[in-house]
Design a protein around this motif. Structure first.
Motif, PDB file in Angstrom:
ATOM      1  N   SER B 164       3.973   0.245 -15.967  1.00 41.91           N
ATOM      2  CA  SER B 164       2.673   0.896 -15.796  1.00 41.91           C
ATOM      3  C   SER B 164       1.795   0.151 -14.803  1.00 41.91           C
ATOM      4  O   SER B 164       1.084   0.787 -14.019  1.00 41.91           O
ATOM      5  N   ILE B 165       1.889  -1.196 -14.789  1.00 42.39           N
ATOM      6  CA  ILE B 165       1.062  -1.934 -13.823  1.00 42.39           C
ATOM      7  C   ILE B 165       1.481  -1.574 -12.404  1.00 42.39           C
ATOM      8  O   ILE B 165       0.634  -1.306 -11.527  1.00 42.39           O
ATOM      9  N   SER B 166       2.815  -1.538 -12.154  1.00 40.62           N
ATOM     10  CA  SER B 166       3.210  -1.240 -10.768  1.00 40.62           C
ATOM     11  C   SER B 166       2.910   0.202 -10.406  1.00 40.62           C
ATOM     12  O   SER B 166       2.554   0.492  -9.254  1.00 40.62           O
ATOM     13  N   GLY B 167       3.011   1.129 -11.384  1.00 39.03           N
ATOM     14  CA  GLY B 167       2.634   2.511 -11.085  1.00 39.03           C
ATOM     15  C   GLY B 167       1.172   2.633 -10.717  1.00 39.03           C
ATOM     16  O   GLY B 167       0.804   3.284  -9.730  1.00 39.03           O
ATOM     17  N   ILE B 168       0.292   1.957 -11.513  1.00 39.85           N
ATOM     18  CA  ILE B 168      -1.145   2.025 -11.227  1.00 39.85           C
ATOM     19  C   ILE B 168      -1.447   1.407  -9.872  1.00 39.85           C
ATOM     20  O   ILE B 168      -2.236   1.936  -9.083  1.00 39.85           O
ATOM     21  N   ALA B 169      -0.737   0.272  -9.554  1.00 38.25           N
ATOM     22  CA  ALA B 169      -1.000  -0.390  -8.270  1.00 38.25           C
ATOM     23  C   ALA B 169      -0.587   0.501  -7.116  1.00 38.25           C
ATOM     24  O   ALA B 169      -1.270   0.558  -6.084  1.00 38.25           O
ATOM     25  N   PHE B 170       0.543   1.228  -7.281  1.00 38.70           N
ATOM     26  CA  PHE B 170       1.017   2.143  -6.238  1.00 38.70           C
ATOM     27  C   PHE B 170      -0.044   3.205  -5.942  1.00 38.70           C
ATOM     28  O   PHE B 170      -0.452   3.426  -4.787  1.00 38.70           O
ATOM     29  N   VAL B 171      -0.569   3.845  -7.011  1.00 37.49           N
ATOM     30  CA  VAL B 171      -1.582   4.880  -6.811  1.00 37.49           C
ATOM     31  C   VAL B 171      -2.864   4.278  -6.252  1.00 37.49           C
ATOM     32  O   VAL B 171      -3.520   4.873  -5.384  1.00 37.49           O
ATOM     33  N   ALA B 172      -3.211   3.029  -6.697  1.00 31.25           N
ATOM     34  CA  ALA B 172      -4.440   2.410  -6.217  1.00 31.25           C
ATOM     35  C   ALA B 172      -4.357   2.129  -4.723  1.00 31.25           C
ATOM     36  O   ALA B 172      -5.341   2.336  -3.986  1.00 31.25           O
ATOM     37  N   ILE B 173      -3.174   1.671  -4.250  1.00 27.81           N
ATOM     38  CA  ILE B 173      -3.024   1.450  -2.800  1.00 27.81           C
ATOM     39  C   ILE B 173      -3.162   2.771  -2.062  1.00 27.81           C
ATOM     40  O   ILE B 173      -3.789   2.849  -0.999  1.00 27.81           O
ATOM     41  N   GLY B 174      -2.599   3.847  -2.658  1.00 27.73           N
ATOM     42  CA  GLY B 174      -2.746   5.150  -2.025  1.00 27.73           C
ATOM     43  C   GLY B 174      -4.193   5.553  -1.875  1.00 27.73           C
ATOM     44  O   GLY B 174      -4.621   6.025  -0.813  1.00 27.73           O
ATOM     45  N   ILE B 175      -4.987   5.333  -2.939  1.00 28.10           N
ATOM     46  CA  ILE B 175      -6.398   5.728  -2.874  1.00 28.10           C
ATOM     47  C   ILE B 175      -7.172   4.837  -1.912  1.00 28.10           C
ATOM     48  O   ILE B 175      -8.042   5.302  -1.173  1.00 28.10           O
ATOM     49  N   LEU B 176      -6.817   3.516  -1.878  1.00 26.24           N
ATOM     50  CA  LEU B 176      -7.444   2.626  -0.896  1.00 26.24           C
ATOM     51  C   LEU B 176      -7.178   3.111   0.513  1.00 26.24           C
ATOM     52  O   LEU B 176      -8.013   2.957   1.414  1.00 26.24           O
ATOM     53  N   GLY B 177      -5.997   3.733   0.717  1.00 25.93           N
ATOM     54  CA  GLY B 177      -5.695   4.296   2.027  1.00 25.93           C
ATOM     55  C   GLY B 177      -6.673   5.376   2.422  1.00 25.93           C
ATOM     56  O   GLY B 177      -7.042   5.490   3.595  1.00 25.93           O
ATOM     57  N   ILE B 178      -7.124   6.186   1.446  1.00 24.46           N
ATOM     58  CA  ILE B 178      -8.128   7.205   1.773  1.00 24.46           C
ATOM     59  C   ILE B 178      -9.423   6.539   2.215  1.00 24.46           C
ATOM     60  O   ILE B 178     -10.057   6.947   3.190  1.00 24.46           O
ATOM     61  N   VAL B 179      -9.816   5.449   1.483  1.00 29.20           N
ATOM     62  CA  VAL B 179     -11.115   4.835   1.760  1.00 29.20           C
ATOM     63  C   VAL B 179     -11.097   4.061   3.076  1.00 29.20           C
ATOM     64  O   VAL B 179     -11.994   4.211   3.909  1.00 29.20           O
ATOM     65  N   LEU B 180     -10.046   3.220   3.274  1.00 26.46           N
ATOM     66  CA  LEU B 180     -10.063   2.289   4.399  1.00 26.46           C
ATOM     67  C   LEU B 180      -9.356   2.802   5.636  1.00 26.46           C
ATOM     68  O   LEU B 180      -9.564   2.287   6.721  1.00 26.46           O
ATOM     69  N   ALA B 181      -8.448   3.798   5.465  1.00 24.39           N
ATOM     70  CA  ALA B 181      -7.690   4.251   6.637  1.00 24.39           C
ATOM     71  C   ALA B 181      -7.682   5.776   6.647  1.00 24.39           C
ATOM     72  O   ALA B 181      -8.611   6.401   6.148  1.00 24.39           O
ATOM     73  N   GLY B 182      -6.621   6.364   7.183  1.00 25.46           N
ATOM     74  CA  GLY B 182      -6.652   7.787   7.483  1.00 25.46           C
ATOM     75  C   GLY B 182      -6.405   8.763   6.359  1.00 25.46           C
ATOM     76  O   GLY B 182      -6.743   9.931   6.500  1.00 25.46           O
ATOM     77  N   GLY B 183      -5.795   8.353   5.257  1.00 28.28           N
ATOM     78  CA  GLY B 183      -5.491   9.332   4.222  1.00 28.28           C
ATOM     79  C   GLY B 183      -4.717   8.705   3.089  1.00 28.28           C
ATOM     80  O   GLY B 183      -4.504   7.499   3.064  1.00 28.28           O
ATOM     81  N   PHE B 184      -4.287   9.537   2.134  1.00 29.16           N
ATOM     82  CA  PHE B 184      -3.601   9.038   0.947  1.00 29.16           C
ATOM     83  C   PHE B 184      -2.299   8.359   1.347  1.00 29.16           C
ATOM     84  O   PHE B 184      -1.505   8.912   2.098  1.00 29.16           O
ATOM     85  N   LEU B 185      -2.096   7.128   0.878  1.00 27.68           N
ATOM     86  CA  LEU B 185      -0.923   6.305   1.157  1.00 27.68           C
ATOM     87  C   LEU B 185      -0.779   5.950   2.635  1.00 27.68           C
ATOM     88  O   LEU B 185       0.307   5.686   3.111  1.00 27.68           O
ATOM     89  N   ASP B 186      -1.882   5.970   3.388  1.00 30.19           N
ATOM     90  CA  ASP B 186      -1.832   5.488   4.766  1.00 30.19           C
ATOM     91  C   ASP B 186      -1.656   3.972   4.727  1.00 30.19           C
ATOM     92  O   ASP B 186      -2.364   3.276   4.004  1.00 30.19           O
ATOM     93  N   ASN B 187      -0.659   3.443   5.512  1.00 30.17           N
ATOM     94  CA  ASN B 187      -0.375   2.008   5.388  1.00 30.17           C
ATOM     95  C   ASN B 187      -1.243   1.165   6.295  1.00 30.17           C
ATOM     96  O   ASN B 187      -1.098  -0.033   6.339  1.00 30.17           O
ATOM     97  N   ARG B 188      -2.157   1.768   7.068  1.00 30.07           N
ATOM     98  CA  ARG B 188      -2.916   0.975   8.029  1.00 30.07           C
ATOM     99  C   ARG B 188      -4.155   0.328   7.441  1.00 30.07           C
ATOM    100  O   ARG B 188      -5.044  -0.103   8.172  1.00 30.07           O
ATOM    101  N   LEU B 189      -4.244   0.261   6.083  1.00 31.78           N
ATOM    102  CA  LEU B 189      -5.382  -0.447   5.501  1.00 31.78           C
ATOM    103  C   LEU B 189      -5.238  -1.946   5.690  1.00 31.78           C
ATOM    104  O   LEU B 189      -6.221  -2.679   5.645  1.00 31.78           O
ATOM    105  N   LEU B 190      -3.981  -2.421   5.923  1.00 33.40           N
ATOM    106  CA  LEU B 190      -3.762  -3.808   6.323  1.00 33.40           C
ATOM    107  C   LEU B 190      -3.372  -3.795   7.794  1.00 33.40           C
ATOM    108  O   LEU B 190      -2.870  -2.790   8.288  1.00 33.40           O
ATOM    109  N   PRO B 191      -3.592  -4.905   8.523  1.00 34.42           N
ATOM    110  CA  PRO B 191      -3.221  -4.914   9.953  1.00 34.42           C
ATOM    111  C   PRO B 191      -1.724  -4.722  10.133  1.00 34.42           C
ATOM    112  O   PRO B 191      -0.923  -5.188   9.326  1.00 34.42           O
TER     113      PRO B 191
END
Lengths: 80, 235, 117
Positions: B164-191
């Motif tokens: 459950s921790i890794s599942g929540i972290a996976f979805v959380a990174i996806g949502i961070l992608g919306i906030v910091l980069a172009g969309g859900f699960l966008d990997n460009r939130l890190l350089p």
């Protein structure tokens, strides 16, 4: 060279598939279906798909066979 | 007899259709459509050397989320169906002694297998492999432990917590992608980093670590549930 | 080469379907499903193969070189998903077969007549 390997793989996989369907002993049939997955994984390697080959070798050939054997073992345990 | 004839007729029809597909296939010479887009722009946009990983994690990341969910559901349903009723007792067959070779070898090999699994999913963006393959390798390590010691009970709490921790972290990174980069699960939130090094491709290594842990926990859970109580009494 | 692999993929599909339809034992039917699954995966990867090209793993960022050197990565990503889901589905089918066996003490599909009319 690749064509010879492909012909051998095709013959082995089809023979394995027929054995998996028609062999009387279930354990032999399960091993034969594992052989089909293993030859399929080498075929993926020939088709320049190493990712898929790795997945098929570890999941399709390894874990599926083991799960079949565990289920067979449980059925035999219930039998007697 | 008539049934066999029907089946043969059906298969002949299907074989005829396949024959049509076969003679119309004459080998591709170039990439077409979507494939050529990914080949041209995948490395620049995502920064991963392995384009299959780029597609699985970033371009089609939502499908991967669905896939992990399907695997979780399968594991949950297997646990639900195989659950014994409270007063039901399966007669135990005596546990056969495992050979000394297997027990001693498993103590040496299991840590190495875990290490190989972790290596496969950390390097998923550079070499063939990724979260699913690494998770399967970790599950085969758990399987070897089970074979060496059939009465071992996989702790359900630990597996469920990791999953459950890794599942929540996976979805959380996806949502961070919306906030910091172009969309859900966008990997460009890190350089994106330097192409071809371990710390590159943005969030792909991070996402693959969580996918690998989650898949490893789920497959171990399936194996543990199916193998459980085959030899010993439930308590 | 790709023709031989494509033909063997189609034959695996047909053999798997024959097993699903003609066998009486539940375990044999599930084995037929796994053979079917493998055949379909082989066919899908073959469709994405481009003659003489290498795996979709790049050395340097260069769009022109990538376009001429790699095979199609999209079917490979699709098949990767399909294999993992195939394991989940197979395990689920086996567990249902096990439960049916505990109920009726048989694996022969002719003995399951509860929904037959």
């Amino acid at each position: 060279m690749f064509i010879a390997i492909a012909i051998i793989l095709a013959i082995v996989s089809i023979a394995g598939a027929i054995m998996a369907i028609h062999h009387k002993k279930l354990s032999v049939a399960i091993i034969a279906s594992g052989l089909v997955s293993l030859t399929a994984s080498v075929m993926f390697l020939l088709l320049a798909a190493p990712d898929v080959a790795l997945t098929e070798a570890s999941i399709g050939s390894g874990l599926t066979t083991i799960i079949f054997f565990y289920a067979l073992n449980k059925i035999r345990n219930n039998h007697d | 007899m008539i049934k066999k004839l029907l089946i043969v007729g059906l298969l002949t029809g299907l074989a005829f259709m396949f024959y049509g597909l076969l003679i119309s296939y004459n080998g591709n010479e170039t990439l077409t459509g979507l494939g050529s887009y990914y080949a041209q722009n995948g490395a620049r946009e995502v920064g991963a050397a392995n384009l299959v990983s780029a597609i699985v994690v970033t371009y089609r990341g939502l499908d991967t989320l669905g896939e992990v969910t399907i695997l979780f559901l399968a594991a949950a349903i297997i646990g639900f169906v195989l659950k014994l009723k409270k007063d039901e007792v399966v007669e135990a067959r005596p546990v056969r002694e495992t050979s000394e070779l297997l027990t001693s070898a498993s103590q040496v090999i299991v840590p190495v297998i875990f290490l190989v699994g972790v290596y496969i999913f950390i390097n998923g963006h550079l070499t063939p492999g990724g979260g699913f393959q690494g998770g399967a390798v970790i599950a085969s390590g758990v399987l070897l432990m089970l074979l060496a010691n059939p009465t071992m009970h996989i702790s359900h709490n630990i597996v469920a917590t990791i999953e459950s921790i890794s599942g929540i972290a996976f979805v959380a990174i996806g949502i961070l992608g919306i906030v910091l980069a172009g969309g859900f699960l966008d990997n460009r939130l890190l350089p994106l980093g330097e192409f071809g090094t371990l710390l590159s491709a943005g969030a792909i290594p991070l996402i693959y670590i969580f996918i690998g842990l989650k898949v490893g926990a789920e497959l171990s859970n399936i194996i543990g549930t199916i193998s459980y109580n085959q030899n010993e009494k439930p308590n | 080469m790709e023709y031989i692999i494509l033909i063997s993929g189609f034959l695996l599909v047909l053999i798997g379907l024959w097993g699903i339809l003609s066998q009486k034992n539940l375990i044999k039917i599930i084995l037929g499903f796994t053979v079917f699954n493998t055949g379909i995966n082989i066919v899908m990867v073959t469709v994405g193969y481009v003659k003489g090209k290498t795996a979709p793993i790049l050395d340097v960022i260069s769009p022109e070189e990538a376009l001429t050197s790699i095979v199609d990565p999209v079917p490979q990503a699709l098949v990767l998903t399909a294999i993992v889901i195939g394991l989940g589905v197979t395990a689920l089918m086996l567990v249902y077969a096990l439960k049916l066996y505990q109920d009726k003490k048989t694996l022969d599909i002719n003995n399951f007549k509860d929904l037959k009319w």
